[in-house]
Scaffold this active site. Structure first.
Site, PDB file in Angstrom:
ATOM      1  N   GLU A 120       0.875  -1.226  -0.007  1.00  0.00           N
ATOM      2  CA  GLU A 120       0.091   0.052  -0.153  1.00  0.00           C
ATOM      3  C   GLU A 120       0.789   1.112  -0.004  1.00  0.00           C
ATOM      4  OE1 GLU A 120      -1.113   0.004   4.597  1.00  0.00           O
ATOM      5  OE2 GLU A 120      -1.831  -1.861   3.290  1.00  0.00           O
ATOM      6  N   LYS A 122       2.605   4.676   1.210  1.00  0.00           N
ATOM      7  CA  LYS A 122       2.937   5.045   2.528  1.00  0.00           C
ATOM      8  C   LYS A 122       2.877   6.653   2.358  1.00  0.00           C
ATOM      9  CE  LYS A 122       7.149   5.175   5.602  1.00  0.00           C
ATOM     10  NZ  LYS A 122       7.035   6.451   5.898  1.00  0.00           N
ATOM     11  N   ASP A 124       2.402  10.617   3.352  1.00  0.00           N
ATOM     12  CA  ASP A 124       3.244  11.466   4.330  1.00  0.00           C
ATOM     13  C   ASP A 124       2.485  12.470   4.907  1.00  0.00           C
ATOM     14  OD1 ASP A 124       5.776  12.362   4.806  1.00  0.00           O
ATOM     15  OD2 ASP A 124       6.356  13.402   2.808  1.00  0.00           O
ATOM     16  N   TYR A 231      -6.323   8.464   6.173  1.00  0.00           N
ATOM     17  CA  TYR A 231      -6.391   7.188   5.497  1.00  0.00           C
ATOM     18  C   TYR A 231      -6.037   6.196   6.784  1.00  0.00           C
ATOM     19  CZ  TYR A 231      -7.230   8.008   0.415  1.00  0.00           C
ATOM     20  OH  TYR A 231      -7.386   8.188  -0.778  1.00  0.00           O
ATOM     21  N   LYS A 322      11.190   3.237  -0.049  1.00  0.00           N
ATOM     22  CA  LYS A 322      11.052   4.648  -0.373  1.00  0.00           C
ATOM     23  C   LYS A 322      11.003   4.981  -1.902  1.00  0.00           C
ATOM     24  CE  LYS A 322      11.428   6.759   3.883  1.00  0.00           C
ATOM     25  NZ  LYS A 322      11.296   8.211   4.364  1.00  0.00           N
ATOM     26  N   CYS A 416      10.483  46.499 -16.466  1.00  0.00           N
ATOM     27  CA  CYS A 416      10.041  45.290 -16.846  1.00  0.00           C
ATOM     28  C   CYS A 416      11.269  44.725 -17.764  1.00  0.00           C
ATOM     29  CB  CYS A 416       8.799  44.933 -17.535  1.00  0.00           C
ATOM     30  SG  CYS A 416       8.594  43.443 -18.403  1.00  0.00           S
ATOM     31  N   CYS A 419       9.973  44.137 -21.463  1.00  0.00           N
ATOM     32  CA  CYS A 419       9.524  45.288 -22.450  1.00  0.00           C
ATOM     33  C   CYS A 419      10.101  46.609 -22.038  1.00  0.00           C
ATOM     34  CB  CYS A 419       7.953  45.364 -22.560  1.00  0.00           C
ATOM     35  SG  CYS A 419       6.846  45.943 -21.214  1.00  0.00           S
ATOM     36  N   CYS A 434       4.123  44.611 -14.255  1.00  0.00           N
ATOM     37  CA  CYS A 434       4.679  45.406 -15.666  1.00  0.00           C
ATOM     38  C   CYS A 434       3.556  46.130 -16.053  1.00  0.00           C
ATOM     39  CB  CYS A 434       5.163  44.392 -16.636  1.00  0.00           C
ATOM     40  SG  CYS A 434       5.067  45.144 -18.358  1.00  0.00           S
ATOM     41  N   CYS A 440       3.909  44.341 -23.987  1.00  0.00           N
ATOM     42  CA  CYS A 440       4.809  43.711 -23.356  1.00  0.00           C
ATOM     43  C   CYS A 440       4.709  42.019 -23.952  1.00  0.00           C
ATOM     44  CB  CYS A 440       4.663  43.465 -21.823  1.00  0.00           C
ATOM     45  SG  CYS A 440       5.765  42.388 -21.073  1.00  0.00           S
TER      46      CYS A 440
HETATM   47  S1  IVH Z   1       2.152   0.632   8.763  1.00  0.00           S
HETATM   48  C1  IVH Z   1       4.142  -1.246  12.649  1.00  0.00           C
HETATM   49  N1  IVH Z   1       1.256   1.682   6.684  1.00  0.00           N
HETATM   50  O1  IVH Z   1       5.014   5.365   8.190  1.00  0.00           O
HETATM   51  C2  IVH Z   1       3.806  -0.728  11.325  1.00  0.00           C
HETATM   52  N2  IVH Z   1       2.539   2.841   8.093  1.00  0.00           N
HETATM   53  O2  IVH Z   1       7.102   4.018  10.420  1.00  0.00           O
HETATM   54  C3  IVH Z   1       2.966   0.458  11.382  1.00  0.00           C
HETATM   55  N3  IVH Z   1       3.026   5.126   7.354  1.00  0.00           N
HETATM   56  O3  IVH Z   1       4.817   7.169  10.707  1.00  0.00           O
HETATM   57  C4  IVH Z   1       2.844   1.093  10.282  1.00  0.00           C
HETATM   58  N4  IVH Z   1       1.629   5.059   5.507  1.00  0.00           N
HETATM   59  O4  IVH Z   1       2.302   6.683  10.274  1.00  0.00           O
HETATM   60  C5  IVH Z   1       1.977   1.659   7.899  1.00  0.00           C
HETATM   61  N5  IVH Z   1       0.439   2.355   4.630  1.00  0.00           N
HETATM   62  C6  IVH Z   1       1.132   2.863   5.826  1.00  0.00           C
HETATM   63  C7  IVH Z   1       1.655   3.831   6.252  1.00  0.00           C
HETATM   64  C8  IVH Z   1       2.459   3.960   7.366  1.00  0.00           C
HETATM   65  C9  IVH Z   1       2.371   5.992   6.346  1.00  0.00           C
HETATM   66  C10 IVH Z   1       3.617   6.001   8.235  1.00  0.00           C
HETATM   67  C11 IVH Z   1       3.267   5.825   9.780  1.00  0.00           C
HETATM   68  C12 IVH Z   1       4.508   5.853  10.528  1.00  0.00           C
HETATM   69  C13 IVH Z   1       5.574   5.476   9.561  1.00  0.00           C
HETATM   70  C14 IVH Z   1       6.003   4.022   9.739  1.00  0.00           C
END
Ligand code: IVH
Length: 678
Positions: A120, A122, A124, A231, A322, A416, A419, A434, A440
């Site tokens: 899934e 990650k 931010d 989420y 990452k 500017c 022009c 400008c 221009c």
């Molecule tokens: S699972 C024990 N799933 O990433 C595992 N974490 O270190 C629990 N994060 O700050 C984390 N998306 O908030 C998991 N789909 C996802 C995630 C996710 C973002 C963040 C989480 C934490 C860091 C994990």
């Protein structure tokens, strides 16, 4: 609603509002218009105001109300909130190394089938634990140090995607903790930063910081103004819940309970599926509406997860893989000015090329000088560049390092760079502009489109695509060149036949006969809209008088204040703008002029009110209005005792009846024309 019992009414409204909020915020599939939602909302608010004892903390009305806290209260997590091991390899090896480790830990050999994984996004943002007791949101806490977080329930109430009560009929588990990520969408973030920038206030570096700051606000009224999203991606403590056997089934179950769960997730057998998912999401990362910093791989079976367990504070069953970071540090080599389509000057950073968010960036916006000062950005600095999605790369900060020698603050140029026209900044604005709008090169396309529009010179057929073709092809560089276009040249253009070319030439020709207000409006002088153009034309009567007017003379015009007056003055002070006006007159553009309002005898129909109704045989409504206004008359929309004349055409209805009833003079088109001529 049939019941009159306010408690029952309030309860019914709360249920409806919860339901519709979920359709809107979580499913993106609203069933009722916003206005209807607002109406139900206000109905509930009214009941709660009349009966404060009926107010419940989970009422939808409580999501936006402010509650100021002294400080955040620590909360010990029932189950620690752990972090996950990070793989930064951008190659497939991240997923393969994970699979190898998992198989080894589980004692699997090559003869064994592949392990099932869930993959899934990650997100931010910041991790959140939502504790539901008997189905009701009891409290929400940040991760903190993993053992103890902070109670931010008041902030979480403002996130409309998060259900205050779990969905589903029947009884809910005594305890169900949902874990997930609070984040801010990129468009919400941009909008919020743009508003800050316009006010000249501090902007946020990225959506994650903005989200974290918003969640930790003590005043939830402030949080409510920061658009947050959520989420769910896992569980914390669970009591009395018939838990599914796999992680993916847990997410499905959470979705059914009303939790927002991302659709971008897969279940795969073995490492290759993870590699593919990582690669596919890399392709669409920029188009996602929010920031992600990688992909999370998880062993899908909860039984296997248990067997794998943890090393130090990280689970062996999950890993984060990452993507390239969206922020990088690089050298600010130089600062250049870019002139936008509407004349706005933007400082642009010329950078030592740097790989950010998946591409090499060498230019980034610095937004405006005030922001540069606030961030203390100067040439030669190490700056932080952010590139996320399709948003233009931007300098979001400076890495404080001592400067070898004094570097002055960046100053906007007085002229500017495109022009040479004067650059101005209006009081209360952050943008420098400008003033050579007609000349221009950066502003050509906009200037022509504005000039050609229906309410200005009304050049039929001269639309966006065509203007772009003419300007980009170097065929038209200034407004007057429009009037030199011939049928043969036009017919060579894309999607332009001989007939449409002829039509455009005819339309251009027709536009030569215009009115002074239309022409003035068409010049696109900043702050001169249709009404101001009319006021100026009426007051000065002649274009030359207006072009030469001093600031004081401009201020004598009714409804013209210092900003408009200065803008008109500056515009006509630019020799290039005047040149273009002369060339337009030389191209045959003309209009009736009259004596200036102050010296002329009062206009013959000053103070007279006309009402137009029905369809006139030859005059369009707008033309009739212009003619009446040209002799001082006013056109109103409704007939009253104060109406002097009703001009009635074909199919005139109620207004004509009313005129007869009140004994107001009634004219047809011929009558109007001869009256105005007299
Ligand atoms: S699972 C024990 N799933 O990433 C595992 N974490 O270190 C629990 N994060 O700050 C984390 N998306 O908030 C998991 N789909 C996802 C995630 C996710 C973002 C963040 C989480 C934490 C860091 C994990």
């Amino acid at each position: 609603m049939s019941t009159t019992d306010p408690a029952a009414q309030a309860q019914a409204l709360r249920e409806q509002l919860h339901y519709h909020a979920h359709r809107y915020y979580v499913l993106d599939d609203p069933q009722i218009p916003d206005a209807e939602y607002d109406r139900l909302f206000r109905e509930l608010q009214a009941i709660e105001e009349a009966h404060p004892e009926l107010l419940t903390p989970d009422s939808p009305t409580q999501r936006v109300l402010g509650r100021v806290l002294e400080g955040l209260t620590p909360v010990r997590h029932a189950v620690p909130m752990l972090s996950i091991r990070t793989e930064t390899d951008t190659e497939a090896t991240g997923a393969i190394a994970f699979d190898v480790r998992v198989r080894k830990e589980l004692g699997l050999t090559e003869a064994d089938p592949p392990v099932e994984y869930a993959a899934e996004l990650k997100f931010d943002g910041l991790a959140m634990n939502l504790r539901y007791e008997d189905g009701k949101l009891k409290h929400a806490a940040t991760r903190g140090d993993g053992e103890v977080g902070e109670d931010v329930t008041h902030s979480i109430y403002t996130i409309r995607q998060i259900p205050l009560e779990l969905h589903g009929k029947g009884s809910h588990p005594p305890v169900l903790e949902v874990r997930g990520e609070v984040y801010m969408r990129r468009d919400d973030f941009e909008r919020m930063n743009e508003a800050q920038r316009e006010k000249g206030e501090k902007t946020f570096v990225n959506p994650r910081n903005a989200a974290a700051g918003a969640v930790r606000q003590l005043d939830s009224a402030i949080t409510a103004r920061r658009p947050l999203s959520f989420y769910a991606y896992g569980l914390g403590e669970v009591q009395g819940w018939d838990q599914p056997a796999t992680h993916s089934a847990v997410l499905d179950a959470l979705e059914r309970l009303g939790q927002p769960v991302s659709k971008e997730r897969v279940v795969v057998q073995g490492a290759q599926g993870l590699v593919d998912f990582h690669a596919r999401i890399a392709q669409v990362r920029d188009e996602l509406p929010f920031d992600i910093d990688g992909i999370v791989y998880k062993v899908n079976s909860l039984e296997l997860q248990k067997r794998l367990g943890f090393v130090s504070r990280e689970p062996r069953w999950a890993v984060a893989h990452k993507y390239p970071a969206q922020e990088q540090v690089t050298l600010l080599r130089d600062i250049e000015i870019q002139v936008g389509r509407t004349g706005k000057l933007t400082p642009v950073a010329k950078l030592q090329p740097v790989f950010v968010g998946g591409t090499t960036v060498s230019n980034a916006t610095l937004h405006n000088v005030f922001e540069m000062r606030r961030k203390r950005v100067r040439k030669g600095d190490q700056v932080i560049v952010r590139r996320a999605g399709d948003v233009i790369p931007e300098v979001v900060g400076v890495v404080p390092t001592p400067r070898a020698h004094y570097v002055p603050n960046f100053k906007m140029p007085a002229q500017c760079p495109v022009c040479g026209s004067t650059v101005v900044r209006e009081k209360g604005e952050v943008a420098y502009r400008c003033t050579g709008g007609l000349f221009c090169a950066a502003q050509r396309t906009e200037a022509i489109l504005h000039f050609a529009q229906r309410r200005a010179m009304d050049i039929e057929g001269l639309g966006d695509k065509l203007v772009r073709q003419l300007v980009d092809g170097g065929i038209v560089r200034t407004l007057p060149e429009l009037y030199k276009l011939g049928v043969a040249k036009l017919a060579e253009l894309d999607r332009m036949g001989g007939k449409s070319a002829q039509n455009l030439v005819d339309a251009l020709d027709k536009s030569r006969g215009t009115t002074l207000p239309r022409f003035l409006y068409g010049l696109g002088i900043r702050h001169v809209g249709e009404t101001t153009a009319k006021d100026l034309a009426k007051h000065f009567g002649k274009l030359d008088a207006l072009m030469d007017a001093t600031l004081e003379q401009l201020l004598e015009v009714p409804d013209v204040g210092p900003i408009v007056a200065q803008s008109v003055r500056t515009f006509f002070e630019q020799p290039h703008n005047r040149e273009v006006v002369e060339q337009l007159r030389a191209a045959g553009i003309h209009w009736p002029e009259h004596e200036p309002a102050e010296r002329a005898a009062p206009l013959p129909f000053a103070g007279k009110t006309f009402v137009l109704t029905g369809t006139l045989p030859t005059l369009k409504r707008e033309e009739a209005k212009e003619r009446i206004e040209a002799v001082g008359g006013k056109v109103s929309g409704s007939v009253s005792k104060k109406t002097d004349y009703v001009v009635a055409g074909e199919e005139a209805g109620g207004k004509l009846d009313k005129a007869r009833e009140l004994g107001v003079a009634i004219l047809d088109e011929a009558g109007l024309l001869s009256l105005l001529a007299s």
